[in-house]
Design a protein around this motif. Structure first.
Motif, PDB file in Angstrom:
ATOM      1  N   PRO A  67     -27.615 -14.639   9.089  1.00  0.00           N
ATOM      2  CA  PRO A  67     -28.561 -14.174   8.062  1.00  0.00           C
ATOM      3  C   PRO A  67     -28.817 -15.276   7.043  1.00  0.00           C
ATOM      4  O   PRO A  67     -27.958 -16.124   6.801  1.00  0.00           O
ATOM      5  CB  PRO A  67     -27.825 -12.985   7.435  1.00  0.00           C
ATOM      6  N   ASP A  68     -29.994 -15.258   6.433  1.00  0.00           N
ATOM      7  CA  ASP A  68     -30.398 -16.351   5.544  1.00  0.00           C
ATOM      8  C   ASP A  68     -29.366 -16.628   4.452  1.00  0.00           C
ATOM      9  O   ASP A  68     -29.020 -17.781   4.173  1.00  0.00           O
ATOM     10  CB  ASP A  68     -31.754 -16.031   4.906  1.00  0.00           C
ATOM     11  N   GLY A  69     -28.878 -15.574   3.808  1.00  0.00           N
ATOM     12  CA  GLY A  69     -27.923 -15.761   2.727  1.00  0.00           C
ATOM     13  C   GLY A  69     -26.620 -16.374   3.200  1.00  0.00           C
ATOM     14  O   GLY A  69     -26.062 -17.275   2.550  1.00  0.00           O
ATOM     15  N   ILE A  70     -26.132 -15.897   4.343  1.00  0.00           N
ATOM     16  CA  ILE A  70     -24.878 -16.429   4.882  1.00  0.00           C
ATOM     17  C   ILE A  70     -25.070 -17.859   5.363  1.00  0.00           C
ATOM     18  O   ILE A  70     -24.212 -18.723   5.157  1.00  0.00           O
ATOM     19  CB  ILE A  70     -24.367 -15.527   6.020  1.00  0.00           C
ATOM     20  N   SER A  71     -26.209 -18.144   5.989  1.00  0.00           N
ATOM     21  CA  SER A  71     -26.497 -19.508   6.446  1.00  0.00           C
ATOM     22  C   SER A  71     -26.524 -20.474   5.275  1.00  0.00           C
ATOM     23  O   SER A  71     -25.949 -21.575   5.337  1.00  0.00           O
ATOM     24  CB  SER A  71     -27.839 -19.533   7.184  1.00  0.00           C
ATOM     25  N   ALA A  72     -27.184 -20.074   4.194  1.00  0.00           N
ATOM     26  CA  ALA A  72     -27.243 -20.931   3.010  1.00  0.00           C
ATOM     27  C   ALA A  72     -25.859 -21.121   2.410  1.00  0.00           C
ATOM     28  O   ALA A  72     -25.506 -22.226   1.974  1.00  0.00           O
ATOM     29  CB  ALA A  72     -28.197 -20.325   1.975  1.00  0.00           C
ATOM     30  N   ASP A 123     -13.744  -9.250  11.734  1.00  0.00           N
ATOM     31  CA  ASP A 123     -15.180  -9.008  11.712  1.00  0.00           C
ATOM     32  C   ASP A 123     -15.892 -10.242  11.167  1.00  0.00           C
ATOM     33  O   ASP A 123     -15.278 -11.095  10.509  1.00  0.00           O
ATOM     34  CB  ASP A 123     -15.511  -7.784  10.851  1.00  0.00           C
ATOM     35  N   PRO A 124     -17.189 -10.393  11.444  1.00  0.00           N
ATOM     36  CA  PRO A 124     -17.940 -11.579  11.024  1.00  0.00           C
ATOM     37  C   PRO A 124     -17.860 -11.850   9.521  1.00  0.00           C
ATOM     38  O   PRO A 124     -17.744 -13.002   9.098  1.00  0.00           O
ATOM     39  CB  PRO A 124     -19.372 -11.258  11.455  1.00  0.00           C
ATOM     40  N   LYS A 125     -17.927 -10.791   8.709  1.00  0.00           N
ATOM     41  CA  LYS A 125     -17.920 -10.968   7.268  1.00  0.00           C
ATOM     42  C   LYS A 125     -16.639 -11.652   6.807  1.00  0.00           C
ATOM     43  O   LYS A 125     -16.664 -12.583   5.992  1.00  0.00           O
ATOM     44  CB  LYS A 125     -18.082  -9.618   6.567  1.00  0.00           C
ATOM     45  N   THR A 126     -15.501 -11.210   7.335  1.00  0.00           N
ATOM     46  CA  THR A 126     -14.214 -11.803   6.950  1.00  0.00           C
ATOM     47  C   THR A 126     -14.141 -13.258   7.363  1.00  0.00           C
ATOM     48  O   THR A 126     -13.700 -14.123   6.588  1.00  0.00           O
ATOM     49  CB  THR A 126     -13.054 -11.018   7.590  1.00  0.00           C
ATOM     50  N   VAL A 127     -14.578 -13.563   8.588  1.00  0.00           N
ATOM     51  CA  VAL A 127     -14.551 -14.941   9.069  1.00  0.00           C
ATOM     52  C   VAL A 127     -15.410 -15.835   8.173  1.00  0.00           C
ATOM     53  O   VAL A 127     -15.001 -16.939   7.782  1.00  0.00           O
ATOM     54  CB  VAL A 127     -15.042 -15.020  10.531  1.00  0.00           C
ATOM     55  N   MET A 128     -16.593 -15.375   7.818  1.00  0.00           N
ATOM     56  CA  MET A 128     -17.499 -16.184   6.997  1.00  0.00           C
ATOM     57  C   MET A 128     -16.946 -16.379   5.581  1.00  0.00           C
ATOM     58  O   MET A 128     -17.087 -17.453   4.999  1.00  0.00           O
ATOM     59  CB  MET A 128     -18.882 -15.532   6.927  1.00  0.00           C
TER      60      MET A 128
END
Length: 518
Positions: A67-72, A123-128
């Motif tokens: 997602p744009d926010g996570i990518s940034a 989950d992806p959120k924790t990894v990021m």
């Protein structure tokens, strides 16, 4: 005057022939920059892979993407850490000494490179979140390397080849970018050979093998290797004589350290003589005297670095998106996850080999011949010309027959960034400020650059989405033009002068006498 020169540590440093300690300082400081650039730029190679692994939507017509926010955040959070690290370690380098905090930056970089690759979670959120946490502190350590490496190299170097030595340290950034591409190529190739999978358009679920999760972790953790290899040698380096003699006021230690690296007998009286020669009119960073004497210079080094990094980091971090937009890279759905990483890494490696690294080499060769000011002016001018050359006939470059021409012109912007302001904005702040504020002022200038990098990393994708690639390229050209104008108004020429002359630490009558003798 001649007798004073014979009893001067500073003069001995300025006129010293190139010796083994110069080479050692370049290698040890440069390997830190190799690590810095590897860690900062490698993230742009793996963001597509992260999207495929953690954000795949079953049944979607296209592979998963961040997602744009996570990518940034993933791309730019390290710059936030670098921004703070440059200011913090820059100030600390003037307070405690360059060497005392030099090894700490490498330790932070090593631990956080490994931590980035070990980002765990269900989950992806924790990894990021964990990845961003370690990337932030990785950037903090990288930030300290900028002012400390530049200041140490400038204070070790002789007057005649000082620019080339500092440029050689900074040039390791190009080698780090090249290494990021090469390591990504190798790891993705090996895993693809061992674990082949179909393209996404054939079988979306099977196109990203479970082992792909190891790939990005290995690539990130490799950044710890060069840092570990040079830690011992970095701790063995003595403190610079300029800091020890002029800031710490320890004449005996300054003479002892320089006798070791210069392989000559230097007495403590030489350092005491330097202390007497250099102006004792000390003033703080926030004083009126600093503002009058160095305020315009600090504004110039900070503002030009800010503008440069908006364009430079936008070009580097999002070159894969630019190449995809013009059709130079194949659509993601025609590849599996590891093939896409391989293709992106190959494109970055080609650009690094053909334009990025040659630009650094050209700077090393020519900086002490034609000067910092001219190289920075030429660089900004050519970046402006090439960016407008891409923006004005943008539709022309999107046609299949003309895409190679786009890549060639785009590569030239990288060449003239590196044979230009990307190198000189790093070099000049290490030369023109007083010894007691040199690391601090370089840190402020570098932090201004990272503020520009954050604007580029967070704002470029939003600009493209809102305005389109053509208008975004126009804006980048305008930013380069502004850098050209500010360079002409604020940037001095340090070539051929001692650090004390440039900073105004040598009293004016003595400067005149030295010029007459020469």
């Amino acid at each position: 005057m001649a007798d004073e020169d014979q009893r001067s540590v500073l003069k001995a440093l300025d006129v010293a022939k190139t010796q083994w300690y110069h080479v050692t300082a370049v290698v040890v400081s440069g390997m830190g920059f190799f690590t810095d650039s590897y860690d900062l730029f490698v993230i742009s190679l793996i963001t597509k892979l992260l999207g495929r692994i953690y954000y795949h939507q079953p049944g979607s017509s296209s592979p998963g993407s961040l997602p744009d926010g996570i990518s940034a955040a993933v791309s730019g959070v390290a710059f936030a850490g670098t921004f703070l690290g440059q200011i913090f370690f820059g100030c600390l380098g003037d307070k405690l000494g360059r060497k005392r905090v030099y090894g700490l930056t490498l330790l932070i970089m090593t631990i956080c490179s490994i931590g980035s690759g070990l980002s765990l979670g269900n989950d992806p959120k924790t990894v990021m979140i964990i990845l961003c946490f370690f990337r932030f502190w990785l950037g903090f350590g990288i930030g300290g390397d900028y002012p400390l490496s530049a200041t140490i190299m400038s204070e070790y170097a002789n007057k005649r080849t000082r620019g080339a030595f500092i440029a050689a340290v900074f040039g390791m950034q190009g080698v780090g970018i090249l290494a990021a591409g090469a390591v990504s190529l190798l790891v993705s190739f090996l895993f693809e050979s061992k674990f082949p999978s179909p393209a996404y358009m054939v079988d979306g679920s099977a196109s990203t093998v479970p082992q792909a999760d190891y790939v990005w972790r290995i690539i990130l953790m490799f950044g710890a290797v060069p840092a570990l290899l040079t830690y011992y040698w970095r701790m063995k380096m003595p403190e610079t004589a300029r800091y020890t003699a002029l800031v710490a006021k320890n004449a005996d230690k300054a003479a002892s350290d320089m006798a070791k690296v210069l392989n000559v007998d230097i007495e403590a009286s030489a350092a005491k003589n330097d202390q007497a020669r250099v102006s004792s009119d000390e003033f703080g960073l926030f004083s009126t005297k600093f503002l009058k004497r160095h305020g315009l210079r600090l504004f110039g080094t900070a503002s030009t670095w800010f503008l440069l990094d908006i364009a430079f980091y936008s070009q580097n971090l999002f070159q894969k998106d630019i190449f995809t937009t013009i059709g130079w890279l194949p659509p993601a759905k025609t590849m599996n996850a590891l093939q896409e990483l391989y293709i992106i890494a190959r494109a970055q490696t080609i650009i690094a080999c053909c334009s990025t690294v040659p630009g650094y080499i050209a700077t090393i060769i020519f900086i002490d011949r034609i000067g910092r000011f001219r190289i920075q002016m030429i660089g900004f001018l050519m970046m402006t010309i090439f960016m407008f050359s891409l923006a004005i006939p943008y539709h022309h470059w999107t046609l299949p027959a003309n895409r190679i021409g786009f890549v060639v012109l785009y590569s030239f912007t990288f060449f003239f960034a590196n044979f230009g302001p990307n190198a000189t904005t790093f070099i000049v702040p290490a030369e023109i400020f007083p010894a007691r504020l040199r690391s601090t002022c370089h840190g402020i200038s570098a932090a201004s650059g990272k503020a520009g990098a954050m604007v580029g990393s967070f704002g470029f994708a939003a600009l493209v989405k809102a305005l389109g690639m053509s208008k975004t390229l126009y804006i980048m050209g305008g930013i380069n033009l502004a850098g050209l104008l500010l360079t002409g108004l604020t940037t001095p020429e340090p070539n051929g002068k001692s650090l004390e002359e440039l900073s105004g630490e040598v009293p004016e009558p003595e400067k005149t006498q030295e010029k007459i003798i020469v």
